[in-house]
Design an enzyme around this catalytic site. Sequence first.
Site, PDB file in Angstrom:
ATOM      1  N   LYS A 152       0.823  -1.219   0.000  1.00 49.02           N
ATOM      2  CA  LYS A 152       0.000   0.000   0.000  1.00 49.02           C
ATOM      3  C   LYS A 152       0.852   1.262   0.000  1.00 49.02           C
ATOM      4  O   LYS A 152       0.414   2.325  -0.423  1.00 49.02           O
ATOM      5  CB  LYS A 152      -0.867   0.057   1.270  1.00 49.02           C
ATOM      6  CG  LYS A 152      -1.884  -1.026   1.394  1.00 49.02           C
ATOM      7  CD  LYS A 152      -2.459  -1.097   2.791  1.00 49.02           C
ATOM      8  CE  LYS A 152      -1.695  -2.002   3.724  1.00 49.02           C
ATOM      9  NZ  LYS A 152      -1.714  -3.420   3.480  1.00 49.02           N
TER      10      LYS A 152
ATOM     11  N   GLY B 164      -1.456 -15.202  11.127  1.00 51.08           N
ATOM     12  CA  GLY B 164      -0.665 -14.404  10.173  1.00 51.08           C
ATOM     13  C   GLY B 164      -1.493 -13.369   9.443  1.00 51.08           C
ATOM     14  O   GLY B 164      -1.077 -12.829   8.418  1.00 51.08           O
TER      15      GLY B 164
ATOM     16  N   LYS C 279      -5.012   2.198   3.468  1.00 50.16           N
ATOM     17  CA  LYS C 279      -5.880   1.751   2.367  1.00 50.16           C
ATOM     18  C   LYS C 279      -6.803   2.881   1.915  1.00 50.16           C
ATOM     19  O   LYS C 279      -7.059   3.052   0.721  1.00 50.16           O
ATOM     20  CB  LYS C 279      -6.705   0.544   2.819  1.00 50.16           C
ATOM     21  CG  LYS C 279      -5.842  -0.708   2.953  1.00 50.16           C
ATOM     22  CD  LYS C 279      -6.592  -1.827   3.625  1.00 50.16           C
ATOM     23  CE  LYS C 279      -5.758  -3.098   3.633  1.00 50.16           C
ATOM     24  NZ  LYS C 279      -6.218  -4.078   4.606  1.00 50.16           N
TER      25      LYS C 279
ATOM     26  N   GLY D  75      -7.005 -13.490   1.485  1.00 54.55           N
ATOM     27  CA  GLY D  75      -5.789 -14.124   1.997  1.00 54.55           C
ATOM     28  C   GLY D  75      -4.696 -14.120   0.962  1.00 54.55           C
ATOM     29  O   GLY D  75      -4.755 -13.382  -0.023  1.00 54.55           O
TER      30      GLY D  75
ATOM     31  N   ASP E 226      -3.546   0.687   9.242  1.00 51.86           N
ATOM     32  CA  ASP E 226      -3.680  -0.095   8.003  1.00 51.86           C
ATOM     33  C   ASP E 226      -4.893   0.412   7.213  1.00 51.86           C
ATOM     34  O   ASP E 226      -4.810   0.629   5.994  1.00 51.86           O
ATOM     35  CB  ASP E 226      -3.832  -1.588   8.350  1.00 51.86           C
ATOM     36  CG  ASP E 226      -4.125  -2.426   7.115  1.00 51.86           C
ATOM     37  OD1 ASP E 226      -3.196  -2.671   6.331  1.00 51.86           O
ATOM     38  OD2 ASP E 226      -5.299  -2.815   6.916  1.00 51.86           O
TER      39      ASP E 226
ATOM     40  N   VAL F   4      -5.202  -3.106  -1.976  1.00 49.77           N
ATOM     41  CA  VAL F   4      -6.428  -2.987  -1.172  1.00 49.77           C
ATOM     42  C   VAL F   4      -7.345  -4.162  -1.488  1.00 49.77           C
ATOM     43  O   VAL F   4      -7.578  -4.471  -2.658  1.00 49.77           O
ATOM     44  CB  VAL F   4      -7.172  -1.657  -1.472  1.00 49.77           C
ATOM     45  CG1 VAL F   4      -8.413  -1.524  -0.589  1.00 49.77           C
ATOM     46  CG2 VAL F   4      -6.258  -0.455  -1.276  1.00 49.77           C
TER      47      VAL F   4
HETATM   48  N1  LIG Z   1      -0.141 -11.006   3.471  1.00 53.10           N
HETATM   49  C1  LIG Z   1      -1.224 -10.584   2.831  1.00 53.10           C
HETATM   50  O1  LIG Z   1      -2.250 -11.277   2.765  1.00 53.10           O
HETATM   51  C2  LIG Z   1      -1.218  -9.252   2.121  1.00 53.10           C
HETATM   52  C3  LIG Z   1      -2.390  -8.822   1.480  1.00 53.10           C
HETATM   53  C4  LIG Z   1      -2.361  -7.625   0.756  1.00 53.10           C
HETATM   54  C5  LIG Z   1      -1.214  -6.861   0.724  1.00 53.10           C
HETATM   55  N2  LIG Z   1      -0.082  -7.288   1.412  1.00 53.10           N
HETATM   56  C6  LIG Z   1       1.106  -6.458   1.347  1.00 53.10           C
HETATM   57  O2  LIG Z   1       2.086  -7.153   0.590  1.00 53.10           O
HETATM   58  C7  LIG Z   1       3.401  -6.866   1.100  1.00 53.10           C
HETATM   59  C8  LIG Z   1       4.111  -8.186   1.428  1.00 53.10           C
HETATM   60  O3  LIG Z   1       3.382  -8.883   2.414  1.00 53.10           O
HETATM   61  P1  LIG Z   1       3.935 -10.276   2.967  1.00 53.10           P
HETATM   62  O4  LIG Z   1       2.831 -10.863   3.764  1.00 53.10           O
HETATM   63  O5  LIG Z   1       4.552 -11.048   1.856  1.00 53.10           O
HETATM   64  O6  LIG Z   1       5.084  -9.740   3.941  1.00 53.10           O
HETATM   65  P2  LIG Z   1       6.331 -10.592   4.521  1.00 53.10           P
HETATM   66  O7  LIG Z   1       6.024 -12.054   4.487  1.00 53.10           O
HETATM   67  O8  LIG Z   1       6.711  -9.947   5.807  1.00 53.10           O
HETATM   68  O9  LIG Z   1       7.494 -10.359   3.441  1.00 53.10           O
HETATM   69  C9  LIG Z   1       8.133  -9.131   3.281  1.00 53.10           C
HETATM   70  C10 LIG Z   1       9.367  -9.349   2.450  1.00 53.10           C
HETATM   71  O10 LIG Z   1      10.025  -8.094   2.252  1.00 53.10           O
HETATM   72  C11 LIG Z   1      11.417  -8.265   2.557  1.00 53.10           C
HETATM   73  N3  LIG Z   1      11.956  -6.946   2.887  1.00 53.10           N
HETATM   74  C12 LIG Z   1      11.632  -6.124   3.904  1.00 53.10           C
HETATM   75  N4  LIG Z   1      12.322  -4.967   3.806  1.00 53.10           N
HETATM   76  C13 LIG Z   1      13.077  -5.060   2.680  1.00 53.10           C
HETATM   77  C14 LIG Z   1      14.000  -4.203   2.027  1.00 53.10           C
HETATM   78  N5  LIG Z   1      14.274  -2.998   2.509  1.00 53.10           N
HETATM   79  N6  LIG Z   1      14.604  -4.647   0.878  1.00 53.10           N
HETATM   80  C15 LIG Z   1      14.336  -5.878   0.370  1.00 53.10           C
HETATM   81  N7  LIG Z   1      13.452  -6.726   0.958  1.00 53.10           N
HETATM   82  C16 LIG Z   1      12.841  -6.323   2.095  1.00 53.10           C
HETATM   83  C17 LIG Z   1      11.443  -9.292   3.663  1.00 53.10           C
HETATM   84  O11 LIG Z   1      12.717  -9.867   3.818  1.00 53.10           O
HETATM   85  P3  LIG Z   1      13.066 -10.726   5.153  1.00 53.10           P
HETATM   86  O12 LIG Z   1      12.021 -11.797   5.306  1.00 53.10           O
HETATM   87  O13 LIG Z   1      14.411 -11.276   4.853  1.00 53.10           O
HETATM   88  O14 LIG Z   1      13.029  -9.747   6.284  1.00 53.10           O
HETATM   89  C18 LIG Z   1      10.402 -10.281   3.100  1.00 53.10           C
HETATM   90  O15 LIG Z   1      11.005 -11.056   2.089  1.00 53.10           O
HETATM   91  C19 LIG Z   1       3.202  -5.951   2.309  1.00 53.10           C
HETATM   92  O16 LIG Z   1       3.376  -4.611   1.911  1.00 53.10           O
HETATM   93  C20 LIG Z   1       1.749  -6.207   2.712  1.00 53.10           C
HETATM   94  O17 LIG Z   1       1.157  -5.089   3.367  1.00 53.10           O
HETATM   95  C21 LIG Z   1      -0.067  -8.458   2.080  1.00 53.10           C
END
Ligand SMILES: NC(=O)c1ccc[n+]([C@@H]2O[C@H](COP(=O)([O-])OP(=O)(O)OC[C@H]3O[C@@H](n4cnc5c(N)ncnc54)[C@H](OP(=O)(O)O)[C@@H]3O)[C@@H](O)[C@H]2O)c1
Length: 358
Positions: A135, A216, A234, A331, A230, A162
Site C-alpha cells: 500500500k 498471520g 488503504k 488471503g 492499516d 487494497v
Molecule cells: N499477506 C497478505 O495477505 C497481504 C495482502 C495484501 C497486501 N499485502 C502487502 O504485501 C506486502 C508483502 O506482504 P507479505 O505478507 O509477503 O510480507 P512478509 O512475508 O513480511 O514479506 C516481506 C518481504 O520483504 C522483505 N523486505 C523487507 N524490507 C526489505 C527491504 N528494505 N529490501 C528488500 N526486501 C525487504 C522481507 O525480507 P526478510 O524476510 O528477509 O526480512 C520479506 O522477504 C506488504 O506490503 C503487505 O502489506 C499483504
Amino acid sequence: MLRVDLVFVGFGNVARRFVRLLEVRRADLARRGIEWRVVAAATRRHGTAANSEGLDAVRLAEAVEAGWSLHGFDADRVGSASGVQLIERLAERRTEARELVVLETTVLDIAAGQPATDHVRAALRSGAHVITANKGPVAFAFSELESLARTAGRQFLYEGAVMDGIPIFNLVRETLPSVQIQGLRGVLNSTTNFVLTAMERGREFGESLAEMQAAGIAEADASLDVDGWDAAAKTAALANVLLDARITPQEVERTGIGHLTGEGVRAAAAAGRRVKLVSRAVRRDGRVTARVAPEELPQDDLLATLRDQQNALVFETDLLGDLSMVQLGGGLTQTAYALLSDLVTLARTVRRSEGVRP
Ligand SMILES: NC(=O)c1ccc[n+]([C@@H]2O[C@H](COP(=O)([O-])OP(=O)(O)OC[C@H]3O[C@@H](n4cnc5c(N)ncnc54)[C@H](OP(=O)(O)O)[C@@H]3O)[C@@H](O)[C@H]2O)c1
C-alpha cells in the site's frame, strides 16, 4: 509472445505464493502470450540472488522457508545490493527482447512508505514496469509515481494493495468509463472486523487479536491494525487513485478500536446497531476529506452485515448510484492472484501500445 524478466524486491509470503501460482498457471499465461522467468529476488534478512539466465523460483521459495540465505543462488554475484541498486543494475543490461518487471512486496512502512516508494521510483526511472501489493507507494506517492510511469511509458499496477485480489482498481479503470467516483466507504481491515465480531459474541479483545496474529492475518505490529493505520493507508490509497486526493495516511482523520469494550459493542448490538471500523473518503467542492473511525451502523447497512474477516467497499458514483464490492474470503492466494492479474493487464497494455491486437 511477451517475454518478461521478473525481479522480486521482497520475497515474503505474498511473493512466494505468487511464484507458485505462476508455475501452476504457466500454460495459461503462455496461452495469453506471456512467457516469464524470475531473474532476481532481494530480501532484508535472507540475502539476495540474481541470475540473468533465470532462477528456479520455487526452489528459492523453499530455501527462504527453510530459513536459508539466497546467496547460494546468486550466479550474477550481486551480493548484498540494496533493492534500488539491484533494480538499477538489472535495468542496465535490459534488452529490447524482454520486458523487465519489478514486483515490490516489501513490508508496509506507515511513516513514509519507504523504501518501497524508492524501489518503485528507481524501477520506473530505469525502464522497468512495476507491480506491487504494498500500500505504501500508492498511499504516499501515487500521483508522482503515476506521472513518472506515464512519462516513462511503463506500467505501474497495484491491484493487491487494497482488498487482496478483489479487482477494485481494474473495475474502475476497465469497466466504468466516464463514471465519476464521488466518494467511498468501506470496511477494509480484516483483523479489526474479526475482533469486533468476536466481541459481539462475548469474546475478549486480546484473545481474538492473538488469534489473528497466530493466523498471520494481523500485521506483525498489531497496533497498525488496532489503531486504524492499516485502514488509513488503504483509505489514502483508494482516495489517491479514485478521487485524485493527493493525501498521505497521516492526513486521514483516524480513530482506532483500542478504546472499545465488549460491553459497549454488545450494547450497540442489543440496540439493533453494529460497530464497524469504517473508512470514508469524499470529494466535495473540489476537496477530498478522508477518515477512519468506529461507527455504529444500522443492522441492514451492507457494511454492518460483514462478519469475521469479510471486507466491503461501496463507491458513490455520479451515473450508477452506489456500487459495492464484497470480499467474503481473502488471503494470500487472493493477493497472489492480484499480482497475476496485474501481469496479464501489463502484457495486454504493452501489446496494445505496440499496436498488436490483444
Ligand atoms: N499477506 C497478505 O495477505 C497481504 C495482502 C495484501 C497486501 N499485502 C502487502 O504485501 C506486502 C508483502 O506482504 P507479505 O505478507 O509477503 O510480507 P512478509 O512475508 O513480511 O514479506 C516481506 C518481504 O520483504 C522483505 N523486505 C523487507 N524490507 C526489505 C527491504 N528494505 N529490501 C528488500 N526486501 C525487504 C522481507 O525480507 P526478510 O524476510 O528477509 O526480512 C520479506 O522477504 C506488504 O506490503 C503487505 O502489506 C499483504
